[in-house]
Enzyme design. Structure first.
Site, PDB file in Angstrom:
ATOM      1  N   SER A 174      87.853 -39.803 -77.483  1.00 44.02           N
ATOM      2  CA  SER A 174      88.939 -40.740 -77.232  1.00 44.02           C
ATOM      3  C   SER A 174      89.690 -41.181 -78.479  1.00 44.02           C
ATOM      4  O   SER A 174      89.264 -40.970 -79.607  1.00 44.02           O
ATOM      5  CB  SER A 174      88.423 -41.950 -76.467  1.00 44.02           C
ATOM      6  OG  SER A 174      87.472 -42.647 -77.219  1.00 44.02           O
ATOM      7  N   GLU A 360      82.422 -49.556 -80.670  1.00 45.92           N
ATOM      8  CA  GLU A 360      83.323 -48.512 -80.205  1.00 45.92           C
ATOM      9  C   GLU A 360      84.692 -49.063 -79.795  1.00 45.92           C
ATOM     10  O   GLU A 360      84.909 -50.263 -79.689  1.00 45.92           O
ATOM     11  CB  GLU A 360      82.692 -47.790 -79.008  1.00 45.92           C
ATOM     12  CG  GLU A 360      81.341 -47.166 -79.317  1.00 45.92           C
ATOM     13  CD  GLU A 360      80.841 -46.289 -78.194  1.00 45.92           C
ATOM     14  OE1 GLU A 360      80.776 -45.070 -78.407  1.00 45.92           O
ATOM     15  OE2 GLU A 360      80.534 -46.817 -77.109  1.00 45.92           O
TER      16      GLU A 360
END
Length: 494
Positions: A174, A360
């Protein structure tokens, strides 16, 4: 050099309490018990143990709780279809997602569409991870209105001449995407090389990368991917002084050591005409590297001197001592040139030494003249008593400038908690805050349902909901559940 073993083994020198009797009566001088203790913040903020220890007692408050969702109403993304390795058309799992954003973080309008980039893959193949584009007409909100433009990259797109990393790519992880001033779609993502395909190291290398995604409209209702251009690696961690690089992870012993190297989730942001990427990383050797010396740094603990000593001694006896020693998660930042190459490597915005190795989904934007920084983390990767393996969090921080110093929102950093069993259909993760063009509410998106758990339910866009931000405080807006994957709200929700 193995920095994990660079422990400051200062002798546990115990000083007798000196009682001096003089004209002024007894005077007691209490001396520090351990000469190896120190306090050094390296010029940026830290997720402290004192703040994190407050979270278990607060996380079930409605202010922080991810709303409960109706499992019977959850739908797969009907257009989420692709091909397995045998060429069969299948329904895909869809998990981490991020919208095409304007430079200020709001959802971009691309020729009348909202665009979402998402990781998707075969539910039966955990190594199948590619970036897909989904799009929806601005104004539509139904889960059924999302269309699929397909994969961003062809398998051959990684073979870029003279790029040292892309050719080893096995998965796409991502990142973020911005609509440039000239109307182009610029993607930032994580190039992941698994197994022994990362140049022979077998260490699962992660490289921050970028590409321009070329789109066309063959008809009024369709977007099409017409390939990518300017595809290149951007940042590999550098020399290991500011951020841990892959060679340090290898020297540590890779995963068998308990270490968890991260260099991923690049988030694009602009400030005063300058371009930046904020990303997940680990601290390097000059700004608080991992190792047993971390236990002696009061800056990682917060709280009083008494708390520091008690918590340190408790941690040294804890079964989580080893992972706490290796925990040095960070949200890093680099400035970019106009061609999206690295201009300068900057010190982290925040770090989580002794708390966790993994923070994250870096997400940052300016709102009401303050900068808000968010990150997601899993309780299973943390070293804090009272936080368990089912807990997942969004943590948040606020500053007056992009470079900080960042302070925790809600006094300890807790913004969202979700603690369902991972097998629950309504389990959510990868919470992502999207600022709106007006007002104090942001839309929170995430994915729902862990991949491969159900034959008929796939990982999908979770219902969005609203989070209100007022200065240094946040709260989940009651009764604010939106459609699955919804990115924006109308005036009535501002």
């Amino acid at each position: 050099m193995n920095f994990k073993r660079l422990t400051k083994k200062a002798a546990a020198v115990t000083f007798s309490t000196a009682i001096l009797v003089g004209a002024g009566g007894p005077q007691i001088f209490a001396q520090q018990m351990t000469s190896g203790d120190y306090k050094k913040d390296y010029g940026f903020a830290h997720i402290t143990r004192a703040d994190m220890l407050k979270i278990p007692g607060q996380q079930n408050s409605p202010q922080f709780k991810v709303p409960q969702f109706n499992a019977s109403a959850i739908k797969n993304i009907d257009s989420a279809k692709g091909y397995d390795k045998s060429g069969n058309l299948i329904d895909l799992d869809v998990w981490d997602s991020w919208p095409l954003q304007n430079a200020d973080g709001t959802a971009a309008n691309y020729h009348g569409y909202h665009i979402v980039f998402a990781l998707a893959g075969d539910p039966k193949n955990s190594n199948d991870t590619s970036i897909y584009i989904f799009y929806q007409k601005v104004g539509d909100t139904s889960i059924d209105s999302w269309k699929n433009a397909g994969r961003v990259f062809k398998d051959s797109d990684k073979f870029v001449p003279n790029d040292p990393y892309l050719k080893y790519q096995t998965q796409e992880w991502s990142g973020s995407a911005t609509l440039t001033k000239d109307g182009q779609v610029r993607l930032f993502y994580t190039d992941y090389s698994g197994n022994n395909e990362d140049g022979g190291t077998g260490a699962g290398n992660q490289i921050i990368s970028t590409a321009q995604v070329n789109l066309s409209q063959p008809d009024a209702a369709t977007l099409k991917v017409d390939g990518v251009s300017d595809h290149k690696s951007v940042f590999d961690g550098g020399d290991g002084t500011v951020y841990q690089n892959i060679q340090q992870f290898i020297d540590e012993g890779k995963w068998i050591s308990g270490d968890n190297h991260t260099l991923r989730d690049p988030h694009y942001v602009e400030d005063k005409g300058h371009k930046y990427l904020v990303f997940e990383a680990n601290t390097g050797t000059t700004d608080g590297y991992q190792g047993d010396q971390s236990f002696n740094n009061k800056a990682y603990y917060g709280g009083s001197d008494v708390f520091f000593q008690n918590e340190k001694n408790k941690l040294l006896q804890s079964p989580k001592k080893q992972i706490a020693s290796l925990a040095n998660g960070a949200l890093g930042i680099v400035e970019l040139n106009d061609d999206y190459t690295v201009k300068s490597v900057m010190k982290p915005l925040i770090a989580s030494n002794t708390v966790t190795d993994e923070i994250e989904r870096a997400n940052i934007f300016k709102m009401n003249n303050k900068w808000y920084l968010f990150t997601d983390s899993r309780g299973s990767k943390m070293t804090i008593d009272g936080i368990n393996d089912k807990d997942v969090y969004m943590l948040g921080f606020v500053a007056d400038s992009l470079n900080g110093p960042f302070k925790p929102l809600n006094e300890n950093g807790l913004v969202l908690n979700m603690n369902l069993d991972p097998a629950d259909l309504t389990f959510t993760y990868s919470h992502f805050a999207i600022p709106q063009s007006e007002g104090n509410n942001v839309v929170i998106t995430s994915y729902m349902t862990n991949r491969g758990f159900y034959p008929d339910h796939h990982s999908t866009f979770a219902p969005s909901f609203l989070l209100n931000i007022q200065g240094t405080k946040t709260s989940v807006v009651p009764n604010s559940i939106l459609e699955q994957g919804q990115l924006t709200v109308g005036d009535k929700n501002k």
